[in-house]
Scaffold this active site. Structure first.
Site, short mmCIF file in Angstrom:
data_model
loop_
_atom_site.label_atom_id
_atom_site.label_comp_id
_atom_site.label_asym_id
_atom_site.label_seq_id
_atom_site.Cartn_x
_atom_site.Cartn_y
_atom_site.Cartn_z
N LYS A 100 -7.07 -4.84 -2.66
CA LYS A 100 -7.83 -5.33 -1.50
C LYS A 100 -8.78 -4.26 -1.01
CE LYS A 100 -4.04 -4.02 1.57
NZ LYS A 100 -4.74 -3.10 2.46
N ASP B 276 0.79 -1.24 0.00
CA ASP B 276 0.00 0.00 0.00
C ASP B 276 0.82 1.29 0.00
OD1 ASP B 276 -1.90 -1.95 0.31
OD2 ASP B 276 -2.77 -1.18 2.15
N CYS C 35 -1.74 -2.77 7.98
CA CYS C 35 -1.70 -3.70 6.84
C CYS C 35 -0.47 -4.60 6.85
CB CYS C 35 -1.83 -2.92 5.54
SG CYS C 35 -3.45 -2.10 5.45
#
Ligand SMILES: [Zn+2]
Length: 212
Positions: free
Chosen positions: A115, A17, A160
């Site tokens: 996601k 990310d 994450c």
């Protein structure tokens, strides 16, 4: 003397990310998030196998405070899979905030896993959404490619990256965290919890310069 981790065929770098909304000026900026970009670019050169992940929400996602009347960011609500922290709108599909950081330069990455695409389920882990059962497909990809040791870098260390490490361990993969290639949000003790979790599951936390 610092020990070196030698890379081999079964190793994969997962870059978590590294997107504009999580970096300076973004809607859910991780403090000093930008600082990981150059370090990750360098680290990625040493890996033959690299996967990038992208938080990728539809508008009015359940994890957005704006979706719930009277709620504000960092409130929590009860959802079928547990407690959900409400975030500012971030990483909305197709927006500049959802794009990878402009300076991220890993052109040999072979896969991008997105996601958080289901309107009603948030996703911290790059392997399973927060209901713990909906897969992103990453486990299948790694198994098919015979990649068994996962190196994690990116944002945020205490969300994450942490949940990805836990899922990877549960799936029987070895996990190494390149800690200087991560930054944390650190809300309500989340960074300390993440560090305790890494120790508990046997994930190695190392400096990226020791990976060669
Ligand atoms: Zn998100």
């Amino acid at each position: 003397m610092t020990q070196t981790i030698s890379l081999g065929d079964g190793d994969v770098l997962i870059v978590v990310d590294v997107q504009n909304d999580f970096c300076q000026g973004g809607s859910l900026a991780v403090p000093r998030g930008d600082e990981v970009v150059a370090a990750i670019n360098e680290l990625a050169k040493r890996f033959e196998n690299v996967v990038l992940t992208q938080d990728w929400h539809p508008r009015e996602h359940q994890s957005f405070a704006s979706t719930h009347r009277g709620r504000k960011p960092f409130d929590t609500i009860a959802v079928p899979y547990g407690t959900q922290i409400l975030w500012p709108d971030h990483c909305v599909q197709g927006t500049p905030g959802a794009a990878f950081h402009w300076d991220l330069n890993i052109s040999h990455a072979a896969a991008i896993v997105r996601k958080g695409i289901h309107p009603q389920i948030d996703s911290y882990s790059t392997f399973y959404e927060n209901d713990r059962v909906t897969p992103t497909g990453l486990i299948g990809y790694l198994r098919e490619r015979k990649l068994t040791r996962v190196f994690l870098a990116g944002l945020a260390l205490d969300f994450c990256v942490r949940y990805s490490a836990e899922d990877a361990c549960r799936e029987g993969l070895s996990v190494v965290i390149a800690e200087d290639c991560c930054r944390a949000i650190d809300v309500n003790g989340s960074l300390a919890e993440a560090r305790a979790s890494f120790a508990a599951i046997g994930a190695l936390s190392v400096a990226s310069r020791t990976i060669a």
